[in-house]
Scaffold this active site. Structure first.
Site, PDB file in Angstrom:
ATOM      1  N   ASP A   1      26.430 -36.923  12.288  1.00 20.94           N
ATOM      2  CA  ASP A   1      26.142 -36.489  13.803  1.00 20.94           C
ATOM      3  C   ASP A   1      27.570 -35.948  14.522  1.00 20.94           C
ATOM      4  OD1 ASP A   1      23.768 -37.778  15.625  1.00 20.94           O
ATOM      5  OD2 ASP A   1      25.799 -37.086  16.729  1.00 20.94           O
TER       6      ASP A   1
ATOM      7  N   TYR B   1     -11.600 -43.215 -29.279  1.00 17.59           N
ATOM      8  CA  TYR B   1     -11.599 -43.113 -27.969  1.00 17.59           C
ATOM      9  C   TYR B   1     -12.756 -42.230 -27.611  1.00 17.59           C
ATOM     10  CZ  TYR B   1      -9.487 -40.997 -23.642  1.00 17.59           C
ATOM     11  OH  TYR B   1      -9.383 -40.695 -22.458  1.00 17.59           O
TER      12      TYR B   1
ATOM     13  N   SER C   1     -13.111 -37.444 -20.900  1.00 19.03           N
ATOM     14  CA  SER C   1     -12.004 -36.481 -21.526  1.00 19.03           C
ATOM     15  C   SER C   1     -12.805 -35.035 -22.124  1.00 19.03           C
ATOM     16  CB  SER C   1     -11.335 -37.275 -22.276  1.00 19.03           C
ATOM     17  OG  SER C   1     -10.638 -36.417 -23.341  1.00 19.03           O
ATOM     18  N   SER C   2     -12.354 -34.130 -22.285  1.00 21.50           N
ATOM     19  CA  SER C   2     -12.809 -33.124 -23.202  1.00 21.50           C
ATOM     20  C   SER C   2     -13.133 -33.358 -24.634  1.00 21.50           C
ATOM     21  CB  SER C   2     -12.134 -31.919 -22.914  1.00 21.50           C
ATOM     22  OG  SER C   2     -10.613 -32.075 -23.392  1.00 21.50           O
ATOM     23  N   CYS C   3     -12.428 -34.526 -25.106  1.00 13.78           N
ATOM     24  CA  CYS C   3     -12.449 -34.931 -26.599  1.00 13.78           C
ATOM     25  C   CYS C   3     -13.809 -35.379 -27.027  1.00 13.78           C
ATOM     26  CB  CYS C   3     -11.267 -35.854 -26.752  1.00 13.78           C
ATOM     27  SG  CYS C   3     -11.415 -37.352 -26.423  1.00 13.78           S
TER      28      CYS C   3
ATOM     29  N   THR D   1      15.787 -30.352  20.645  1.00  8.61           N
ATOM     30  CA  THR D   1      15.421 -29.207  20.911  1.00  8.61           C
ATOM     31  C   THR D   1      14.828 -29.202  22.335  1.00  8.61           C
ATOM     32  OG1 THR D   1      13.477 -29.879  19.653  1.00  8.61           O
ATOM     33  CG2 THR D   1      14.631 -28.137  18.959  1.00  8.61           C
TER      34      THR D   1
ATOM     35  N   HIS E   1       1.919 -36.436 -24.203  1.00  5.32           N
ATOM     36  CA  HIS E   1       0.909 -35.305 -24.441  1.00  5.32           C
ATOM     37  C   HIS E   1       1.626 -34.189 -24.895  1.00  5.32           C
ATOM     38  CE1 HIS E   1      -2.798 -37.179 -22.333  1.00  5.32           C
ATOM     39  NE2 HIS E   1      -2.584 -37.510 -23.646  1.00  5.32           N
TER      40      HIS E   1
ATOM     41  N   THR F   1      11.347 -30.550  16.780  1.00  2.00           N
ATOM     42  CA  THR F   1      10.142 -29.970  17.327  1.00  2.00           C
ATOM     43  C   THR F   1      10.359 -28.532  17.994  1.00  2.00           C
ATOM     44  OG1 THR F   1       9.374 -31.927  17.945  1.00  2.00           O
ATOM     45  CG2 THR F   1       8.167 -30.147  18.941  1.00  2.00           C
TER      46      THR F   1
ATOM     47  N   LYS G   1     -15.748 -43.077 -24.629  1.00  3.97           N
ATOM     48  CA  LYS G   1     -15.975 -42.215 -23.501  1.00  3.97           C
ATOM     49  C   LYS G   1     -17.525 -41.835 -23.358  1.00  3.97           C
ATOM     50  CE  LYS G   1     -12.093 -42.389 -21.371  1.00  3.97           C
ATOM     51  NZ  LYS G   1     -11.955 -42.692 -20.027  1.00  3.97           N
TER      52      LYS G   1
ATOM     53  N   ARG H   1      29.107 -42.107  18.527  1.00  5.85           N
ATOM     54  CA  ARG H   1      27.689 -42.717  18.176  1.00  5.85           C
ATOM     55  C   ARG H   1      28.087 -43.050  16.648  1.00  5.85           C
ATOM     56  NH1 ARG H   1      23.044 -41.428  20.958  1.00  5.85           N
ATOM     57  NH2 ARG H   1      21.692 -41.167  19.174  1.00  5.85           N
TER      58      ARG H   1
ATOM     59  N   VAL I   1      14.970 -39.743  16.263  1.00  4.01           N
ATOM     60  CA  VAL I   1      14.319 -39.270  14.933  1.00  4.01           C
ATOM     61  C   VAL I   1      15.163 -39.399  13.756  1.00  4.01           C
ATOM     62  CG1 VAL I   1      13.190 -37.191  13.853  1.00  4.01           C
ATOM     63  CG2 VAL I   1      12.804 -37.806  16.111  1.00  4.01           C
TER      64      VAL I   1
HETATM   65  N1  LIG Z   1      12.156 -38.919  19.993  1.00  9.44           N
HETATM   66  C1  LIG Z   1      11.184 -38.914  19.815  1.00  9.44           C
HETATM   67  O1  LIG Z   1      10.265 -39.670  20.151  1.00  9.44           O
HETATM   68  C2  LIG Z   1      10.782 -37.650  19.112  1.00  9.44           C
HETATM   69  C3  LIG Z   1       9.386 -37.599  18.397  1.00  9.44           C
HETATM   70  C4  LIG Z   1       9.063 -36.666  17.513  1.00  9.44           C
HETATM   71  C5  LIG Z   1       9.858 -35.416  17.526  1.00  9.44           C
HETATM   72  N2  LIG Z   1      11.170 -35.568  18.077  1.00  9.44           N
HETATM   73  C6  LIG Z   1      11.908 -34.277  18.079  1.00  9.44           C
HETATM   74  O2  LIG Z   1      12.927 -34.550  17.145  1.00  9.44           O
HETATM   75  C7  LIG Z   1      13.937 -33.927  17.494  1.00  9.44           C
HETATM   76  C8  LIG Z   1      15.271 -34.867  17.487  1.00  9.44           C
HETATM   77  O3  LIG Z   1      14.860 -35.693  18.864  1.00  9.44           O
HETATM   78  P1  LIG Z   1      15.525 -36.975  19.162  1.00  9.44           P
HETATM   79  O4  LIG Z   1      14.891 -37.718  20.040  1.00  9.44           O
HETATM   80  O5  LIG Z   1      15.936 -37.744  17.903  1.00  9.44           O
HETATM   81  O6  LIG Z   1      16.902 -36.472  19.853  1.00  9.44           O
HETATM   82  P2  LIG Z   1      18.354 -37.272  20.263  1.00  9.44           P
HETATM   83  O7  LIG Z   1      18.891 -36.693  21.285  1.00  9.44           O
HETATM   84  O8  LIG Z   1      18.042 -38.983  20.026  1.00  9.44           O
HETATM   85  O9  LIG Z   1      19.190 -37.277  18.800  1.00  9.44           O
HETATM   86  C9  LIG Z   1      19.855 -35.981  18.427  1.00  9.44           C
HETATM   87  C10 LIG Z   1      21.067 -36.393  17.716  1.00  9.44           C
HETATM   88  O10 LIG Z   1      21.688 -35.184  17.033  1.00  9.44           O
HETATM   89  C11 LIG Z   1      22.914 -35.042  17.581  1.00  9.44           C
HETATM   90  N3  LIG Z   1      23.301 -33.645  17.338  1.00  9.44           N
HETATM   91  C12 LIG Z   1      22.937 -32.835  18.350  1.00  9.44           C
HETATM   92  N4  LIG Z   1      23.421 -31.555  18.100  1.00  9.44           N
HETATM   93  C13 LIG Z   1      23.798 -31.620  16.677  1.00  9.44           C
HETATM   94  C14 LIG Z   1      24.599 -30.680  15.723  1.00  9.44           C
HETATM   95  N5  LIG Z   1      24.732 -29.551  15.974  1.00  9.44           N
HETATM   96  N6  LIG Z   1      24.831 -31.256  14.535  1.00  9.44           N
HETATM   97  C15 LIG Z   1      24.502 -32.756  14.439  1.00  9.44           C
HETATM   98  N7  LIG Z   1      24.193 -33.566  15.115  1.00  9.44           N
HETATM   99  C16 LIG Z   1      23.797 -33.001  16.330  1.00  9.44           C
HETATM  100  C17 LIG Z   1      23.345 -35.797  18.671  1.00  9.44           C
HETATM  101  O11 LIG Z   1      24.695 -36.282  18.872  1.00  9.44           O
HETATM  102  C18 LIG Z   1      22.151 -37.142  18.600  1.00  9.44           C
HETATM  103  O12 LIG Z   1      22.858 -38.197  17.951  1.00  9.44           O
HETATM  104  C19 LIG Z   1      13.605 -32.940  18.497  1.00  9.44           C
HETATM  105  O13 LIG Z   1      13.055 -31.830  18.300  1.00  9.44           O
HETATM  106  C20 LIG Z   1      12.471 -33.672  19.252  1.00  9.44           C
HETATM  107  O14 LIG Z   1      11.836 -33.131  20.075  1.00  9.44           O
HETATM  108  C21 LIG Z   1      11.345 -36.510  18.963  1.00  9.44           C
END
Ligand SMILES: NC(=O)c1ccc[n+]([C@@H]2O[C@H](COP(=O)([O-])OP(=O)(O)OC[C@H]3O[C@@H](n4cnc5c(N)ncnc54)[C@H](O)[C@@H]3O)[C@@H](O)[C@H]2O)c1
Length: 726
Positions: free
Chosen positions: A335, A71, A42-44, A385, A114, A420, A75, A340, A317
Site C-alpha cells: 500500500d 474394468y 468409458s470408451s474401453c 476508482t 494415463h 471497479t 462398466k 496504514r 477490498v
Molecule cells: N469497498 C467496497 O465495498 C467495494 C466493493 C466492491 C468493489 N470495490 C471497488 O474496489 C476498489 C477498491 O476499493 P476499496 O473500498 O478497497 O478502497 P479503499 O480506499 O478502502 O482502499 C484502497 C487502498 O489502496 C491504497 N492505494 C491507493 N492508491 C494506491 C496505489 N497507487 N498503489 C498502492 N496502493 C494504493 C490506499 O492507500 C488504500 O489503502 C474500488 O475500485 C472500488 O470501487 C469496493
C-alpha cells in the site's frame, strides 16, 4: 481406472470396486426416487477390433481388449443396469461414455498415470534435467515422489529412478525420454471441463426416452442407449508426444520402446449422437495441453509457495483478499500509505472491517516498498476508482498502480484488476501502461485479468469467500489460470466470464441496477409525500405480489452504488450515447439529501418556529449502517443544506470517528445529544439505533418536535410523536 499397467495389474480390484460402487449407487438411486442419474462409463467398453469410429451400437459385438477387460465388463454392467432399471422401473438414468480425459489435477504418478499426464510429466522432468535445473526437478519430486524418491534424495538416486521411467541423461549431455510402444496407436482426448459441461447438458436436456431409437415399435429391443462423449478427432501417440514436447519446450530426444505393448490400435468415438443432441466440445487439444501445463506451473507454484501473490492497495477490498490468500499462499501486501501498512503489521485493519484474529496464520509481508513487489508473480490490483468533483471517473490511482506493477513486471507474470472500472478500462487504459513500463507484451509475455469484488461492507453473511466471484482473462489460458488461483480461496466458486469487458460490465451493472431501482423508490417517495401517504406502507402492500422487487427509498452514498454508474455513463457518452435513465437515477439519488433537509425546514416553519433558532439532531453520518466509513456520505448533504438555512445541527454516530468527520467534512460531531431539539433525523439504521423507545426520542424533542425516520424502521412503533419518513 488407470493406464495399461494398472488395468492389467489390479484386475480384481478394478472389477470388484467398480461393480460394488455402481450397484449400490444405481439401486439406491432407484429406491430413493432419484429423478435423474448420470452413469459415467468409458470408451474401453467397446470391442478391441470394432470398426472405427466407435458407434454406440458396437457394444458387445466382439472381444474386449484383454488388459482392461475386468474394468470394461464392470462398466458395461453399469450401462445395462441403468437401461434395465429404466425399462422395468421407469427411472430416468442416463449413461455417458467419455473418451480419454485430461485436465487440471490429473494423476501425474508415473506408475499409474494415463498417457497424456505421463507424457507431460516425463517431458517436464526431461526438460529440467536437460537444463540442469535441479531446483525445479527436486521441487517436482517433492510434490509427487516417484516410488518414494523425493527431491531431498541424492542426485544418483534421483537419476536412477528417472532412468527407470525412461528419462535419461546421456554422456554427451543430451536427454532422452523413452516412451512405451511404437507410438502408432491413435487416440482421442477430451478436456475434462468439456466433459463436465457435457454431463450437465445431458442432465438438463436429455431424457431416457430421447435415446430409444425405435420408440414407435413396442417389439424392438431397447439397447445401446448410452451416449459417447468425445471430440470425434484423434491423433497418433507419436503426434501427441511431439505436441507435448513443443508445449513443454523439451528439446531432448524421444525414443520409442517397441518391445512394450501398444494397446488398442485406434480408439475414436463416433460422436454424432451427442452432437445431434446439441452438444459439442469447446477446448481443442493444443489449447487444453497448454492449459494443463500452465496450470501445472503457475497454479501449482502458488500452491506450493514457489510463486507469490501480491496485492496492491490494501483497503476494504485488498486487505481481505490478501489475508485470504495468505492462509494458503505466500503474499506481499503493498500500500502507498506507510501509516496504514504500519497498522496492518500490528494486525490492525485500518478500515475496521477485520479483527486481529483474521491476520492469524497468514503468510504475508506488509510493505510500502515497491521493490518488495518484485518477489511476486501474480499481482492483484485493488486500489480506489473514485470520481472527481464533476462526477467523471478518476483513474489516477488505478493508473498509478499500473505504473507500479509495470516497473516490476516479469515474463510469465499475471496482473488481475479488482478495482471497479468501466468496460474496456483494463485493456484500453491499464494494459498500455503495464506494457510501456515493462517493455513486455500482454498475451505474449504476461497475462491480464479482471475479477470484480462484490464484498458488502458490514455484511457478515455475504463475505469474500461465500460469494461467487466473476473471473476473466485476456485469453483462454489466462482465464484458466486466474480461475484456478481464485478457486483456492473462494468457497462459493468462480464464474468464468467470456472476456475482460464482460466481467467489467457485469460489475458495473450490478451497482447500476441497484442505483436505478433505489432512484425509482426515491421518486415514488417524493410523489407519495405530496399525496400524504407513507411509501413504506405502499411498498409493504405492493410487496405481497410474487414478482415485486424489494427496493426501498434512501440515501445512496459510499463508493460503489453512488459512484459506479458514473463510470458507465462516462463510457456510454464517449461512445455517443447519453444514458438518460441511468443519469436520471443518479440525479434523483443525489438530490435526496437536499430534499430531506428542505422537508425538515418546511415542517419546522409549519410549527411557527424560526429555522434560525431551530436545533436538529442527526443520528448516523456514515454512508450506510454498521460501518465506520464516512466517505461520500449523503447524510452530509442533509447537514449542509440545514446549515444553509442557519439551522443549528448536532450530529452523532457510534461508528464514525469525530476526527475523521472533521477532517473530511470540516464538521465537528458531538459525542452525545445535548439539550432539546426541534427535530431528530434518524439517518442511518445502525444496530444501536434499531430498538430505541418512543420515550427516548420524546426526551430529546420539544413538545411539537418532529421525528424523521428516513428508513421507516419506527413506522409502526411511534404513536404520539410528529412522524415523517421517506
Ligand atoms: N469497498 C467496497 O465495498 C467495494 C466493493 C466492491 C468493489 N470495490 C471497488 O474496489 C476498489 C477498491 O476499493 P476499496 O473500498 O478497497 O478502497 P479503499 O480506499 O478502502 O482502499 C484502497 C487502498 O489502496 C491504497 N492505494 C491507493 N492508491 C494506491 C496505489 N497507487 N498503489 C498502492 N496502493 C494504493 C490506499 O492507500 C488504500 O489503502 C474500488 O475500485 C472500488 O470501487 C469496493
Amino acid at each position: 481406472m488407470g493406464g495399461i499397467v494398472a488395468n492389467n495389474t489390479y484386475r480384481a480390484q478394478f472389477i470388484y470396486e467398480n461393480l460394488m460402487i455402481q450397484n449400490n449407487i444405481i439401486h439406491q438411486a432407484y429406491v430413493h426416487g432419484v429423478k435423474k442419474l448420470l452413469f459415467l462409463g468409458s470408451s474401453c467398453i467397446y470391442p478391441k477390433m470394432a470398426p472405427q469410429p466407435l458407434k454406440e451400437e458396437y457394444l458387445l459385438t466382439s472381444d474386449l481388449e484383454y488388459t482392461n477387460e475386468p474394468y470394461a465388463i464392470a462398466k458395461i454392467a453399469g450401462i445395462k443396469m441403468c437401461e434395465s432399471y429404466n425399462l422395468q422401473y421407469g427411472t430416468n438414468f442416463i449413461s455417458v461414455m467419455p473418451t480419454n480425459l485430461y485436465g487440471p489435477n490429473d494423476n501425474y504418478d508415473l506408475e499409474k498415470s494415463h498417457v497424456l499426464p505421463a507424457l507431460i510429466r516425463k517431458m517436464h522432468l526431461g526438460k529440467c534435467l536437460r537444463n540442469n535445473d535441479w531446483k525445479s526437478l527436486r521441487s517436482d519430486l517433492n510434490k509427487l515422489p516417484i516410488e518414494g524418491v523425493t527431491g531431498a534424495d541424492a542426485e544418483d538416486q534421483i537419476l536412477e529412478k528417472l532412468a527407470k521411467y525412461g528419462i535419461k541423461k546421456e554422456v554427451n549431455g543430451e536427454v532422452s525420454v523413452t516412451l512405451w510402444g511404437t507410438g502408432s496407436p491413435y487416440r482421442e482426448f477430451l478436456y475434462v471441463e468439456d466433459l463436465a459441461e457435457a454431463c450437465v447438458y445431458c442432465l438438463q436436456n436429455i431424457d431416457f426416452v430421447n435415446l430409444i431409437t425405435d420408440i414407435r415399435n413396442p417389439k424392438s429391443e431397447i439397447k445401446n442407449t448410452h451416449i459417447n462423449i468425445g471430440t470425434g478427432k484423434d491423433l497418433t501417440i507419436k503426434e501427441l508426444a511431439e505436441k507435448v514436447k513443443e508445449i513443454v519446450n523439451f528439446d531432448g530426444q524421444i525414443i520409442w520402446d517397441s518391445s512394450k505393448p501398444d494397446g488398442t490400435p485406434r480408439k475414436l468415438l463416433d460422436v454424432s449422437k451427442i452432437n445431434g443432441l446439441g452438444w459439442k466440445e469447446k477446448v481443442n487439444l493444443e489449447e487444453g495441453i497448454k492449459r494443463v501445463y500452465q496450470n501445472f506451473k503457475m497454479y501449482q507454484k502458488i500452491k506450493n509457495k514457489q510463486a507469490k501473490i501480491s496485492v496492491i492497495g490494501l483497503g476494504y477490498v485488498g486487505l481481505p483478499i490478501a489475508l485470504e490468500f495468505a492462509k494458503q499462499a505466500k503474499v506481499v501486501g503493498f500500500d502507498i500509505k506507510p501509516d496504514r501498512v504500519e497498522l496492518m503489521k500490528k494486525n490492525i485493519d485500518p478500515s475496521k472491517e477485520l479483527d486481529s484474529k483474521d491476520f492469524e496464520g497468514c503468510d504475508i509481508l506488509f510493505t510500502a516498498n515497491v521493490d518488495d513487489l518484485e518477489q511476486a508473480q501474480f499481482h492483484i490490483v485493488a486500489v480506489p476508482t473514485p470520481i472527481d468533483e464533476h462526477n467523471q471517473p478518476d483513474l489516477g490511482p488505478v493508473l498509478a498502480a499500473s505504473r507500479t506493477v509495470g516497473k516490476i513486471l516479469k515474463k510469465g507474470d499475471y496482473v488481475v484488476f479488482e478495482s471497479t472500472v468501466y468496460p474496456g478500462c483494463t485493456e484500453e487504459d491499464c494494459v498500455p501502461v503495464l506494457e510501456e513500463l515493462s517493455g513486455l507484451k500482454m498475451g505474449l509475455d504476461f497475462k491480464v485479468g479482471f475479477s470484480p469484488e462484490r464484498i458488502n461492507p458490514g455484511d457478515k453473511e455475504h463475505t469474500l469467500t461465500t460469494i461467487t466471484k466473476v473471473v476473466s482473462g485476456n485469453d483462454a489460458e489466462a482465464l484458466h489460470n486466474i480461475a484456478h488461483v481464485y478457486e483456492m480461496v473462494i468457497k462459493a466458486g468462480v464464474h468464468r466470464a467470456p472476456s475482460i469487458k464482460v466481467a467489467e460490465a457485469a460489475k458495473i451493472i450490478e451497482n447500476t441496477q441497484r442505483d436505478v431501482n433505489i432512484a425509482l423508490m426515491n421518486e415514488l417517495s417524493l410523489i407519495f409525500s405530496r399525496m400524504g401517504i407513507n411509501t413504506y406502507d405502499v411498498l409493504e402492500a405492493a410487496g405481497t405480489k410474487w414478482n415485486f422487487l424489494k427496493f426501498f427509498p434512501g440515501l445512496v452514498g459510499g463508493h460503489c452504488i453512488g459512484v459506479d454508474p458514473y463510470y458507465l455513463l462516462y463510457k456510454a457518452k464517449e461512445l455517443g450515447y447519453h444514458a438518460k435513465m441511468i443519469d436520471s437515477g443518479r440525479f434523483v439519488n443525489d438530490s435526496m439529501g437536499g430534499y430531506v433537509a428542505k422537508q425538515v425546514v418546511k415542517k419546522i416553519i409549519k410549527q411557527d418556529k424560526n429555522p434560525r433558532e431551530a436545533r436538529v439532531l442527526i443520528m448516523g453520518v456514515t454512508f450506510k449502517e454498521d460501518v465506520s466509513d464516512i466517505r461520500n456520505s449523503k447524510v452530509v448533504d442533509i447537514l449542509r443544506e440545514l446549515e444553509s438555512f442557519s439551522v443549528g445541527v448536532d450530529a452523532i454516530d457510534p461508528h464514525a470517528s469525530i476526527e475523521e468527520v472533521q477532517h473530511e467534512y470540516g464538521y465537528k460531531m458531538v459525542e452525545h445529544p445535548c439539550g432539546i431539539y426541534d427535530a431528530i433525523i434518524l439517518a442511518v439504521q445502525h444496530v444501536e439505533y434499531k430498538n430505541l423507545s418512543e420515550d427516548y426520542f420524546k426526551s430529546l424533542l420539544s413538545s411539537s418536535g418532529l421525528f424523521v425516520d428516513l428508513k421507516g424502521i419506527y413506522r409502526c412503533k411511534i404513536k404520539e410523536l410528529n412522524y415523517w419518513s421517506l
